[in-house]
Design an enzyme around this catalytic site. Structure first.
Site, mmCIF file in Angstrom:
data_model
loop_
_atom_site.group_PDB
_atom_site.id
_atom_site.type_symbol
_atom_site.label_atom_id
_atom_site.label_comp_id
_atom_site.label_asym_id
_atom_site.label_seq_id
_atom_site.Cartn_x
_atom_site.Cartn_y
_atom_site.Cartn_z
ATOM 1 N N LYS A 225 0.281 -1.190 -0.028
ATOM 2 C CA LYS A 225 0.153 0.044 0.261
ATOM 3 C C LYS A 225 1.026 1.221 0.226
ATOM 4 O O LYS A 225 0.198 2.403 -0.380
ATOM 5 C CB LYS A 225 -0.590 0.147 1.649
ATOM 6 C CG LYS A 225 -1.891 -1.152 1.453
ATOM 7 C CD LYS A 225 -3.029 -1.366 2.081
ATOM 8 C CE LYS A 225 -2.096 -1.202 4.154
ATOM 9 N NZ LYS A 225 -1.340 -2.719 4.011
ATOM 10 N N ARG B 77 -0.175 -9.094 13.676
ATOM 11 C CA ARG B 77 -0.769 -7.813 13.050
ATOM 12 C C ARG B 77 -1.531 -8.713 11.790
ATOM 13 O O ARG B 77 -2.462 -7.986 11.379
ATOM 14 C CB ARG B 77 0.088 -6.871 12.125
ATOM 15 C CG ARG B 77 0.504 -5.933 13.223
ATOM 16 C CD ARG B 77 1.372 -5.687 13.247
ATOM 17 N NE ARG B 77 2.011 -4.334 11.594
ATOM 18 C CZ ARG B 77 2.803 -4.171 11.520
ATOM 19 N NH1 ARG B 77 3.680 -4.667 11.867
ATOM 20 N NH2 ARG B 77 2.823 -3.543 10.013
ATOM 21 N N ARG C 222 11.521 -0.010 11.165
ATOM 22 C CA ARG C 222 9.809 0.042 12.058
ATOM 23 C C ARG C 222 9.557 -0.914 13.854
ATOM 24 O O ARG C 222 9.559 -2.367 13.440
ATOM 25 C CB ARG C 222 8.593 -0.336 11.961
ATOM 26 C CG ARG C 222 8.603 1.496 11.396
ATOM 27 C CD ARG C 222 6.818 1.472 10.597
ATOM 28 N NE ARG C 222 6.107 0.177 11.111
ATOM 29 C CZ ARG C 222 4.560 0.471 10.238
ATOM 30 N NH1 ARG C 222 4.467 0.892 9.085
ATOM 31 N NH2 ARG C 222 3.453 0.264 10.668
ATOM 32 N N ARG D 12 -10.312 -0.090 8.640
ATOM 33 C CA ARG D 12 -9.338 -1.183 9.204
ATOM 34 C C ARG D 12 -10.353 -2.213 9.676
ATOM 35 O O ARG D 12 -9.697 -3.059 10.497
ATOM 36 C CB ARG D 12 -8.167 -0.552 10.150
ATOM 37 C CG ARG D 12 -7.184 -0.461 9.262
ATOM 38 C CD ARG D 12 -6.061 -1.529 9.723
ATOM 39 N NE ARG D 12 -5.141 -1.556 9.921
ATOM 40 C CZ ARG D 12 -3.823 -0.871 9.359
ATOM 41 N NH1 ARG D 12 -3.825 0.699 8.766
ATOM 42 N NH2 ARG D 12 -2.395 -1.127 9.556
ATOM 43 N N ARG E 174 11.002 -4.727 5.365
ATOM 44 C CA ARG E 174 11.023 -3.623 5.285
ATOM 45 C C ARG E 174 12.237 -3.258 6.647
ATOM 46 O O ARG E 174 11.983 -2.307 7.360
ATOM 47 C CB ARG E 174 9.492 -3.567 5.531
ATOM 48 C CG ARG E 174 9.261 -2.017 5.367
ATOM 49 C CD ARG E 174 7.807 -1.888 5.575
ATOM 50 N NE ARG E 174 6.912 -1.873 6.567
ATOM 51 C CZ ARG E 174 5.826 -2.144 6.805
ATOM 52 N NH1 ARG E 174 4.733 -1.560 5.531
ATOM 53 N NH2 ARG E 174 5.105 -2.155 7.624
HETATM 54 P P1 ADP Z 1 1.104 -1.073 8.082
HETATM 55 O O1 ADP Z 1 2.135 -0.574 6.611
HETATM 56 O O2 ADP Z 1 1.836 -2.166 8.384
HETATM 57 O O3 ADP Z 1 -0.353 -1.836 6.868
HETATM 58 P P2 ADP Z 1 0.311 1.486 9.231
HETATM 59 O O4 ADP Z 1 1.736 1.851 9.183
HETATM 60 O O5 ADP Z 1 -0.318 0.809 8.489
HETATM 61 O O6 ADP Z 1 0.936 -0.595 9.041
HETATM 62 O O7 ADP Z 1 -0.511 0.737 10.788
HETATM 63 C C1 ADP Z 1 0.314 0.669 12.180
HETATM 64 C C2 ADP Z 1 -0.306 0.643 12.960
HETATM 65 O O8 ADP Z 1 -0.517 1.976 13.571
HETATM 66 C C3 ADP Z 1 -0.853 -0.499 12.898
HETATM 67 O O9 ADP Z 1 -0.644 -1.854 13.650
HETATM 68 C C4 ADP Z 1 -2.182 0.361 14.175
HETATM 69 O O10 ADP Z 1 -2.100 0.345 15.381
HETATM 70 C C5 ADP Z 1 -2.442 1.899 13.395
HETATM 71 N N1 ADP Z 1 -2.959 2.421 12.778
HETATM 72 C C6 ADP Z 1 -3.101 2.538 11.941
HETATM 73 N N2 ADP Z 1 -4.145 2.558 10.527
HETATM 74 C C7 ADP Z 1 -5.483 2.648 11.767
HETATM 75 C C8 ADP Z 1 -6.129 2.265 11.509
HETATM 76 N N3 ADP Z 1 -7.021 2.748 10.462
HETATM 77 N N4 ADP Z 1 -7.267 2.105 12.830
HETATM 78 C C9 ADP Z 1 -7.054 1.548 13.363
HETATM 79 N N5 ADP Z 1 -5.016 2.073 13.761
HETATM 80 C C10 ADP Z 1 -4.395 1.900 12.955
HETATM 81 P P1 ADP Z 2 1.903 -1.503 2.998
HETATM 82 O O1 ADP Z 2 1.865 -0.737 3.027
HETATM 83 O O2 ADP Z 2 0.966 -2.409 2.518
HETATM 84 O O3 ADP Z 2 2.069 -2.421 4.475
HETATM 85 P P2 ADP Z 2 4.568 -1.908 2.402
HETATM 86 O O4 ADP Z 2 4.853 -1.244 0.352
HETATM 87 O O5 ADP Z 2 4.998 -1.212 2.895
HETATM 88 O O6 ADP Z 2 2.844 -2.628 2.677
HETATM 89 O O7 ADP Z 2 5.625 -3.009 1.711
HETATM 90 C C1 ADP Z 2 5.997 -3.764 2.571
HETATM 91 C C2 ADP Z 2 7.318 -4.206 1.821
HETATM 92 O O8 ADP Z 2 7.980 -5.818 1.421
HETATM 93 C C3 ADP Z 2 7.876 -3.480 1.488
HETATM 94 O O9 ADP Z 2 9.659 -3.717 2.410
HETATM 95 C C4 ADP Z 2 8.642 -3.128 -0.055
HETATM 96 O O10 ADP Z 2 9.556 -2.599 -0.134
HETATM 97 C C5 ADP Z 2 8.379 -4.360 -0.523
HETATM 98 N N1 ADP Z 2 6.961 -4.729 -1.131
HETATM 99 C C6 ADP Z 2 6.142 -3.802 -1.532
HETATM 100 N N2 ADP Z 2 5.526 -4.101 -2.895
HETATM 101 C C7 ADP Z 2 6.357 -4.734 -3.490
HETATM 102 C C8 ADP Z 2 6.453 -5.830 -4.641
HETATM 103 N N3 ADP Z 2 5.189 -5.814 -5.483
HETATM 104 N N4 ADP Z 2 7.523 -6.735 -4.639
HETATM 105 C C9 ADP Z 2 8.262 -7.368 -4.082
HETATM 106 N N5 ADP Z 2 8.367 -6.443 -2.858
HETATM 107 C C10 ADP Z 2 7.323 -5.606 -2.702
#
Ligand code: ADP
Ligand code: ADP
Ligand code: ZN
Length: 215
Positions: free
Chosen positions: A14, A172, A161, A89, A128
């Site tokens: 994302k 998660r 992180r 979420r 990551r």
């Molecule tokens: P990821 O990149 O793994 O999808 P995020 O950066 O989006 O993780 O979120 C990190 C943390 O922030 C989540 O594990 C949660 O604790 C909190 N968080 C983010 N967005 C939301 C939401 N819409 N509702 C509840 N908690 C959230």
């Molecule tokens: P999210 O925001 O959904 O939690 P991220 O965009 O942070 O996910 O991506 C999670 C990890 O996977 C990062 O280390 C990123 O560089 C890697 N990644 C993202 N998209 C791809 C892809 N299409 N193929 C391989 N690795 C990816």
């Protein structure tokens, strides 16, 4: 006005896709995770409350999230539209946001569901790294920054992180399955869901999302 939601498990890509999509469609990228992390860093009351949950890989309570996002999308810089990354979420958040949109005579343009198998997600998450300043995601093996520890885009510090350790990541995934994945059915029913295969190359995923969003 384009209002788009990026849906998908942790590691689906994302954050990786969001910047390019937001640029292409001239809409604002809003990451709730980034907003919470900024609040944690600043030590705000919201950040202090959110941190407790984030450290454990749990969702921050709905009541701390909904108003925050609804206020944010009402700002001037969202006039052209916005890309929500990490919100909603829970079904509660989705219903609350739908009610908010309806009240304003609006609705979501598209919900992009990025699907990736958990076996692929775990190594992505463990490797990551992210920029502390702009939030850009990297990967130690597959997408490292040009200079180790330094963001290509803004020069910020690239770090791991605390919640990207294996134990919290597995937690998660479970939280995603239990609380977030029901949104797929929810949005399917309202006819705004588009599904994307997120296991492909970054560029291919980007093209598929653009094909879904149109123009
Ligand atoms: P990821 O990149 O793994 O999808 P995020 O950066 O989006 O993780 O979120 C990190 C943390 O922030 C989540 O594990 C949660 O604790 C909190 N968080 C983010 N967005 C939301 C939401 N819409 N509702 C509840 N908690 C959230
Ligand atoms: P999210 O925001 O959904 O939690 P991220 O965009 O942070 O996910 O991506 C999670 C990890 O996977 C990062 O280390 C990123 O560089 C890697 N990644 C993202 N998209 C791809 C892809 N299409 N193929 C391989 N690795 C990816
Ligand atoms: Zn950066």
């Amino acid at each position: 006005m384009k209002s788009v939601v990026l849906l998908g498990p942790p590691g689906a890509g994302k954050g990786t896709q969001a910047t390019g999509i937001a640029e292409k469609y001239h809409i604002l990228h809003i990451s709730t995770g980034d907003i919470f992390r900024a609040n944690v860093k600043e030590g705000t009351p919201l950040g202090i409350k959110a941190k407790e949950y984030m450290d454990k890989g749990l969702l921050v309570p709905d009541e701390l999230v909904c108003d925050l996002v609804e206020d944010r999308v009402t700002k001037d810089d969202c006039k052209n539209g916005y890309l929500l990354d990490g919100f909603p979420r829970t079904v509660f958040q989705a219903e609350h946001f739908d009610a908010f949109l309806k009240k304003n005579g609006q609705s979501l343009s598209c919900v992009v569901d990025i699907e990736v198998d958990e076996k692929i997600l775990l190594p992505r998450m463990i490797g990551r790294r992210v920029c502390r300043s702009c939030g850009k995601p990297y990967h130690v093996d597959t997408m490292p920054p040009k200079k180790e520890g330094v963001c290509d885009v803004c020069g910020g510090e690239v770090y791991q992180r605390a919640d990207d350790c294996e134990e919290t990541v597995l937690n998660r995934f479970k939280v995603y399955k239990d609380q977030t994945s029901p949104l797929i059915e929810y949005y399917k029913k309202s006819g705004v869901l588009g599904e994307i295969n997120g296991a492909q190359d970054v560029d291919k995923v980007f093209n598929d999302i653009c094909a879904l969003l149109g123009e």
